[in-house]
Design an enzyme around this catalytic site. Structure first.
Site, short mmCIF file in Angstrom:
data_model
loop_
_atom_site.label_atom_id
_atom_site.label_comp_id
_atom_site.label_asym_id
_atom_site.label_seq_id
_atom_site.Cartn_x
_atom_site.Cartn_y
_atom_site.Cartn_z
N ASP A 13 -9.37 7.90 -4.07
CA ASP A 13 -8.17 8.25 -4.84
C ASP A 13 -7.08 8.89 -3.99
O ASP A 13 -6.31 9.72 -4.48
CB ASP A 13 -8.52 9.18 -6.03
N LYS A 16 -4.48 4.72 -1.64
CA LYS A 16 -4.55 3.56 -0.73
C LYS A 16 -3.72 2.40 -1.26
O LYS A 16 -3.05 1.70 -0.52
CB LYS A 16 -6.00 3.09 -0.56
N GLY A 40 -10.00 1.88 -8.28
CA GLY A 40 -8.85 1.63 -9.15
C GLY A 40 -7.60 1.92 -8.36
O GLY A 40 -7.39 3.05 -7.93
N HIS A 41 -6.82 0.91 -8.07
CA HIS A 41 -5.61 1.11 -7.29
C HIS A 41 -4.39 1.00 -8.19
O HIS A 41 -4.17 -0.02 -8.82
CB HIS A 41 -5.53 0.07 -6.16
N GLN A 226 -12.73 3.58 -2.16
CA GLN A 226 -13.31 4.93 -2.08
C GLN A 226 -12.89 5.63 -0.78
O GLN A 226 -11.81 5.32 -0.28
CB GLN A 226 -14.84 4.89 -2.23
P1 IMP Z 1 -20.40 4.44 -8.15
O1 IMP Z 1 -19.58 3.94 -7.02
O2 IMP Z 1 -19.92 3.97 -9.50
O3 IMP Z 1 -21.87 4.18 -7.96
O4 IMP Z 1 -20.25 6.05 -8.21
C1 IMP Z 1 -20.75 6.90 -7.18
C2 IMP Z 1 -19.80 8.06 -6.90
O5 IMP Z 1 -18.63 7.56 -6.29
C3 IMP Z 1 -19.32 8.80 -8.16
O6 IMP Z 1 -19.15 10.16 -7.84
C4 IMP Z 1 -17.97 8.18 -8.44
O7 IMP Z 1 -17.11 9.03 -9.17
C5 IMP Z 1 -17.47 7.96 -7.03
N1 IMP Z 1 -16.50 6.87 -6.93
C6 IMP Z 1 -16.72 5.55 -6.98
N2 IMP Z 1 -15.59 4.87 -6.85
C7 IMP Z 1 -14.61 5.76 -6.69
C8 IMP Z 1 -13.19 5.65 -6.46
O8 IMP Z 1 -12.60 4.58 -6.35
N3 IMP Z 1 -12.52 6.84 -6.35
C9 IMP Z 1 -13.14 8.05 -6.40
N4 IMP Z 1 -14.45 8.18 -6.61
C10 IMP Z 1 -15.18 7.06 -6.75
#
Ligand code: IMP
Length: 426
Positions: A13, A16, A40-41, A226
């Protein structure tokens, strides 16, 4: 222009999407190399907001090719929904400019059920706070070598067999461990095959596309999802996502030699945010935290969850530098810090009375570190219409300069607002 990665340096977040969008018109191709629709962009062009989860943000530039690489986990339903939304905005989403690698793993309906069932069964303390999009279970099946790949959609029999194999194990878990409904092979097969014909035209040999672009002297941008601290190996394990988010995964996740990629742009938010569980040493629980959350609109683009907010953490960036060696960085959301009397920067941690410079690898130790802060004066001016670095208030410049010193490279971009044109390029 060189081939480059654009990747998150913190916990995701960082903004990017905005920088990828900005550079998207200057490259021939934008490629996603890992993650899925957990990302989510948000891109704002002329006040119009577009949120993308799987399709690279380069799609917003006419003529830029977009690739979903083999390292991505793709939810075909979300992909098609996103295509439809873009079409409604008159954006060209034809299979002449958007491609999916045949090696890309597909997120199947049972991955999403497993993700949510597993999270809901965990105690509050044990939860990772996943996005519930089936990302982890899909990568697990990839590693277990029972995953379904986009190219498999050409072979109906194979798809059926793979669903059958996957459900043998998963239905035992659904029934006996998670106490949720078992899933029916026929129903899942029908659901998936209903979208196969729409997805297949996009499935092409994406490595061949890179070689062709390289031959023509054109450049590609490899878009990470991420951030470094959510990397499965180098992040704050186990509170991480299930892929390698660092820029060196771009070659693997896109199917190109790493030597093709010579520029690495780290995206760095001017403060820190985190969604989901896990230690966060500089987290603010006071009014300043709320101020950053409200002013920065810190609510997840994917799940709508409130993002935890805190001061900038140089230890996190030191780790990012050690592992990724960015060639430059883009500082985002500097405008959000405006209005504060003073701004703190975490320059080191203490752990059991000893000073340390980078996040410890153990989650238990990380939960016990204390931040060592340096305090800088804030600025009251609204900087959202500054077009050049020189126009920034002195204290904002001092803040950026201190971050550059701590990070080890110069800021190539400073973002002062959400719109595409609210970006200072140096
Ligand atoms: P997962 O990727 O859904 O398995 O989640 C694992 C961890 O990564 C959790 O803490 C999510 O909130 C975090 N996470 C996954 N994708 C994002 C992102 O795009 N931005 C911020 N945190 C993320």
């Amino acid at each position: 222009m060189a081939n480059m990665t654009v990747f998150g340096a913190q916990w995701g977040d960082e903004g990017k999407g905005k920088i990828v969008d900005l550079l998207g018109s200057e490259v021939a191709c934008v490629v996603r190399y890992q993650g899925g629709n957990n990302a989510g962009h948000t891109v704002i062009v002329n006040g119009q907001k577009t949120v993308l989860h799987v399709i690279p943000s380069g799609i917003l530039h006419d003529g830029t090719l977009c690739i979903i690489g083999n390292g991505v986990v793709l939810d075909p339903f979300v992909f098609l929904e996103e295509l439809e939304n873009l079409r409604l905005k008159n954006i060209d989403t034809s299979p002449k400019r958007l491609f999916v690698s045949p090696k890309t793993q597909l997120i199947m309906p049972y991955h999403k059920v497993l993700d949510s069932a597993r999270e809901s069964m965990k105690s509050a303390k044990g939860k990772i706070g996943t996005t519930g999009r089936g990302i982890g279970p899909c990568y697990e099946d990839k590693m277990a070598r029972i995953g379904v790949r986009a190219g498999d959609l050409n072979d109906k029999e194979l798809i059926r067999q793979k669903i059958e194999t996957a459900l043998i194990e998963k239905n035992i878990l659904f029934k006996n461990l998670y106490h949720v409904d078992e899933m029916d092979v026929d129903a899942v097969y029908k659901e998936v095959m209903a979208v196969a014909d729409k997805l297949l035209p996009y499935v092409q040999d994406t490595t061949a596309i890179f070689y062709e672009l390289k031959k023509q002297g054109k450049s590609c941008l490899f878009e990470g999802a991420q951030g470094v601290m959510l990397d499965i190996d180098h992040g704050t394990y186990p509170y991480v996502t299930s892929s390698n988010t660092i820029c060196s995964n771009a070659g693997v996740g896109a199917g190109v030699p790493n030597e093709f990629i010579t520029e690495h742009i780290a995206i760095v938010k001017a403060y820190t945010t985190r969604v989901g569980a896990g230690p966060f040493p500089t987290e603010l629980f006071d009014d300043t935290g709320k101020y950053l959350q409200q002013k920065g609109g810190e609510f997840g683009a994917t799940t709508g969850r409130t993002r935890r907010c805190g001061w900038f953490d140089a230890c996190v960036l030191r780790e990012c530098y050690r592992i990724c060696k960015p060639t430059t960085f883009a500082l985002t959301k500097l405008d959000v810090l405006g209005g504060l009397d003073e701004i703190k920067i975490c320059v080191a941690y203490t752990l059991n009375g000893k000073e340390i410079a980078v996040p410890p690898s153990s989650a238990a130790d990380f939960a016990n570190v204390q931040p060592v802060y340096e305090t800088l004066p804030g600025w009251k001016e609204d900087i959202s219409s500054c077009l050049t670095y020189e126009e920034l208030p002195e204290n904002a410049k001092k803040y950026v300069a201190r971050l550059e010193e701590l990070i080890g490279v110069e800021a190539g971009f400073v973002s002062v607002g959400p719109d595409r044109n609210q970006t200072i390029r140096r």
